[in-house]
Design a protein around this motif. Structure first.
Motif, PDB file in Angstrom:
ATOM      1  N   LYS A 198       5.406  12.658  -3.134  1.00 18.59           N
ATOM      2  CA  LYS A 198       4.325  13.636  -3.042  1.00 18.59           C
ATOM      3  C   LYS A 198       2.951  13.013  -3.282  1.00 18.59           C
ATOM      4  N   SER A 199       2.913  11.848  -3.878  1.00 19.74           N
ATOM      5  CA  SER A 199       1.645  11.235  -4.258  1.00 19.74           C
ATOM      6  C   SER A 199       0.803  10.874  -3.047  1.00 19.74           C
ATOM      7  N   SER A 200      -0.510  10.876  -3.230  1.00 17.99           N
ATOM      8  CA  SER A 200      -1.425  10.475  -2.171  1.00 17.99           C
ATOM      9  C   SER A 200      -2.560   9.677  -2.804  1.00 17.99           C
ATOM     10  N   MET A 201      -2.833   8.480  -2.250  1.00 20.34           N
ATOM     11  CA  MET A 201      -3.835   7.578  -2.814  1.00 20.34           C
ATOM     12  C   MET A 201      -4.651   6.984  -1.676  1.00 20.34           C
ATOM     13  N   ARG A 202      -5.790   6.436  -2.015  1.00 15.03           N
ATOM     14  CA  ARG A 202      -6.604   5.747  -1.027  1.00 15.03           C
ATOM     15  C   ARG A 202      -6.840   4.299  -1.479  1.00 15.03           C
ATOM     16  N   LYS A 213      -8.320  -2.370  -5.038  1.00 16.87           N
ATOM     17  CA  LYS A 213      -8.567  -1.113  -5.749  1.00 16.87           C
ATOM     18  C   LYS A 213      -7.869   0.040  -5.020  1.00 16.87           C
ATOM     19  N   ILE A 214      -7.329   0.954  -5.797  1.00 11.99           N
ATOM     20  CA  ILE A 214      -6.796   2.216  -5.295  1.00 11.99           C
ATOM     21  C   ILE A 214      -7.545   3.327  -6.012  1.00 11.99           C
ATOM     22  N   ASP A 215      -8.149   4.211  -5.236  1.00 11.62           N
ATOM     23  CA  ASP A 215      -8.963   5.295  -5.809  1.00 11.62           C
ATOM     24  C   ASP A 215     -10.009   4.745  -6.779  1.00 11.62           C
ATOM     25  N   GLY A 216     -10.554   3.565  -6.425  1.00 14.27           N
ATOM     26  CA  GLY A 216     -11.620   2.979  -7.209  1.00 14.27           C
ATOM     27  C   GLY A 216     -11.183   2.267  -8.475  1.00 14.27           C
ATOM     28  N   GLN A 217      -9.892   2.221  -8.768  1.00 13.82           N
ATOM     29  CA  GLN A 217      -9.375   1.557  -9.959  1.00 13.82           C
ATOM     30  C   GLN A 217      -8.537   0.352  -9.547  1.00 13.82           C
ATOM     31  N   PRO A 218      -8.298  -0.596 -10.471  1.00 13.56           N
ATOM     32  CA  PRO A 218      -7.420  -1.716 -10.140  1.00 13.56           C
ATOM     33  C   PRO A 218      -6.077  -1.225  -9.611  1.00 13.56           C
ATOM     34  N   ALA A 219      -5.630  -1.829  -8.530  1.00  8.33           N
ATOM     35  CA  ALA A 219      -4.446  -1.336  -7.828  1.00  8.33           C
ATOM     36  C   ALA A 219      -3.220  -1.263  -8.739  1.00  8.33           C
ATOM     37  N   MET A 220      -3.024  -2.273  -9.584  1.00  9.13           N
ATOM     38  CA  MET A 220      -1.850  -2.280 -10.450  1.00  9.13           C
ATOM     39  C   MET A 220      -1.853  -1.111 -11.422  1.00  9.13           C
ATOM     40  N   ALA A 221      -3.025  -0.775 -11.959  1.00 13.00           N
ATOM     41  CA  ALA A 221      -3.116   0.334 -12.905  1.00 13.00           C
ATOM     42  C   ALA A 221      -2.704   1.649 -12.244  1.00 13.00           C
ATOM     43  N   VAL A 222      -3.164   1.876 -11.012  1.00 14.09           N
ATOM     44  CA  VAL A 222      -2.811   3.111 -10.318  1.00 14.09           C
ATOM     45  C   VAL A 222      -1.325   3.115  -9.948  1.00 14.09           C
ATOM     46  N   TYR A 223      -0.830   1.972  -9.487  1.00 12.99           N
ATOM     47  CA  TYR A 223       0.594   1.856  -9.156  1.00 12.99           C
ATOM     48  C   TYR A 223       1.447   2.207 -10.378  1.00 12.99           C
ATOM     49  N   GLN A 224       1.055   1.704 -11.543  1.00 14.76           N
ATOM     50  CA  GLN A 224       1.793   2.009 -12.775  1.00 14.76           C
ATOM     51  C   GLN A 224       1.733   3.504 -13.102  1.00 14.76           C
ATOM     52  N   ASN A 280      -9.676   1.608   2.875  1.00 13.57           N
ATOM     53  CA  ASN A 280      -9.828   3.067   2.951  1.00 13.57           C
ATOM     54  C   ASN A 280      -8.649   3.773   3.619  1.00 13.57           C
ATOM     55  N   SER A 281      -7.544   3.075   3.769  1.00 10.40           N
ATOM     56  CA  SER A 281      -6.358   3.737   4.315  1.00 10.40           C
ATOM     57  C   SER A 281      -5.678   4.566   3.228  1.00 10.40           C
ATOM     58  N   MET A 282      -4.979   5.595   3.669  1.00  8.27           N
ATOM     59  CA  MET A 282      -4.244   6.455   2.752  1.00  8.27           C
ATOM     60  C   MET A 282      -2.868   5.839   2.480  1.00  8.27           C
ATOM     61  N   LEU A 283      -2.449   5.949   1.212  1.00 13.26           N
ATOM     62  CA  LEU A 283      -1.159   5.428   0.793  1.00 13.26           C
ATOM     63  C   LEU A 283      -0.325   6.538   0.165  1.00 13.26           C
ATOM     64  N   ARG A 284       0.974   6.435   0.314  1.00 16.79           N
ATOM     65  CA  ARG A 284       1.928   7.267  -0.416  1.00 16.79           C
ATOM     66  C   ARG A 284       2.902   6.336  -1.103  1.00 16.79           C
ATOM     67  N   LEU A 285       3.470   6.748  -2.190  1.00 11.64           N
ATOM     68  CA  LEU A 285       4.507   5.948  -2.837  1.00 11.64           C
ATOM     69  C   LEU A 285       5.854   6.347  -2.240  1.00 11.64           C
TER      70      LEU A 285
END
Length: 373
Positions: A198-202, A213-224, A280-285
């Motif tokens: 259900k998640s949605s990220m940029r 960066k994902i949603d302006g934050q370090p990618a690893m932090a958002v992934y976690q 700027n692409s959209m990501l889902r987990l």
């Protein structure tokens, strides 16, 4: 298209098979699949084909797959009777537009040599170490348009270390691609079958296959954060490699989700994936499915149509095998049993290519199953 697996690169057995091909008219293209452990045998295959006047294209993969499962020994040789042109293009570690131009020129040279009418399919095998394969494919479509449908795989080492992995009768090289133009008689299916969370990220900052960066934050932090919220997993730098292959990113396209498996990370929180992630692409987990819940084989067989008593050339993503583990061999057995194929031969791939069925653009995948008959 007739694949034949040799459990060892036995000069007597291979020579007899090549002798038989050399008597045919027209002579078929020999497409060779070698596991990395047998890479020293490229020269033997080149000599054998040159002595008999046979055209050779080949690639080195992490392992081969056979009816008995995965193996690091031997060679699979494929006799391709319906190739209407083929090529090996070196030096593609350049801007995607230049790389696509080089491939398009090679396609034109190969296609111009025979003038075969009707629908065409372009099967490509890239060196997996090329950093911009997805972009090259888009630029290539801009040049070739709907002249072809597209499919293919990536070759190389599962360690993702540079290695010459593509060859023809004379050359062995990296940073290139081989191409085989097929007439419309070959049926090809490419699927991954991964469900979407259900998640949605940029991906707000990226560079090639690196997500900064994902949603302006370090990618690893958002992934976690997302993997904890969606699946209750406490992801750390220590267990990253245990979980990443099972919970990849999904790159949201206009019509489907493309898998991007995380394979490494930096101390700054950036994450490297197999395949590019545009800024700027959209990501889902994604959550890789359990085998009993996977519909991938059934979807592939619907695309392929009847396979009874015909051999099936199959490429299986290395990331998919990491996810399924020992059950990957079970999925291959399911494929053969449900397809009725006389035999299954192929290799472990490091990225896969398909054609978007609605708009015809080639797309770059992870975790996919690629079948040709």
């Amino acid at each position: 298209m007739t694949p034949r697996y040799f459990p060892a690169v036995d000069p007597t057995a291979v020579s007899a098979w090549l002798d038989e091909l050399a008597t045919r008219s027209p002579r078929p293209l020999v497409f060779a699949l070698l596991p990395e452990a047998e890479k020293a045998r490229v020269g033997d295959l080149q000599s054998g084909c040159c002595e008999r006047g046979l055209d050779l294209l080949g690639a080195i993969f992490p392992t081969l797959l056979t009816e008995q499962g995965f193996t690091t020994s031997g060679v699979t040789l494929v006799s391709i009777e319906n190739s209407t042109g083929h090529f090996l293009v070196p030096d593609l570690a350049v801007q995607p537009a230049y790389a696509a131009e080089r491939i398009a020129w090679a396609v034109g040279q190969a296609r111009g040599a025979d003038g075969h009418p009707g629908p065409r399919q372009l099967f490509l095998v890239f060196d997996s170490m090329l950093p911009s394969i997805a972009s090259i494919l888009v630029k290539l479509f801009n040049r070739l348009k709907h002249d072809f449908t597209y499919a293919g795989v990536n070759a190389g080492s599962e360690t993702f270390q540079p290695m010459p992995c593509l060859f023809d009768n004379q050359r062995l090289l990296g940073n290139g691609t081989i191409g085989i133009i097929l007439d419309g008689g070959t049926h090809i299916a490419v699927q991954h079958g991964y469900p979407v969370s259900k998640s949605s990220m940029r991906a707000t900052s990226t560079a090639g296959n690196r997500i900064d960066k994902i949603d302006g934050q370090p990618a690893m932090a958002v992934y976690q954060q997302v993997i904890a919220a969606e699946f209750g997993i406490r992801l750390t730098t220590d267990n990253f490699y245990d979980y990443a292959v099972h919970y990849p990113f999904g790159l949201v396209g206009s019509l489907e989700i493309l898998v991007r498996i995380p394979v490494a990370f930096n101390e700054d929180g950036s994450i490297f994936c197999v395949g590019e992630v545009p800024a700027n692409s959209m990501l889902r987990l994604l959550k890789a499915p359990a085998l009993e819940n996977s519909s991938c084989v059934h979807t592939v067989l619907r695309q392929l149509g009847p396979c009874a008593d015909a051999p099936l050339l199959t490429f299986y993503c290395a990331g998919r095998r990491l996810h399924f583990g020992d059950e990957a061999s079970n999925e291959l057995r399911e494929l053969q049993m449900n397809s009725g194929a006389s035999a299954i031969h192929g290799a472990l791939s490091l990225g896969e290519i398909s054609t978007n069925g609605d708009i015809g653009i080639p797309e770059f995948h992870n975790a996919a199953l690629v079948c040709l008959r």
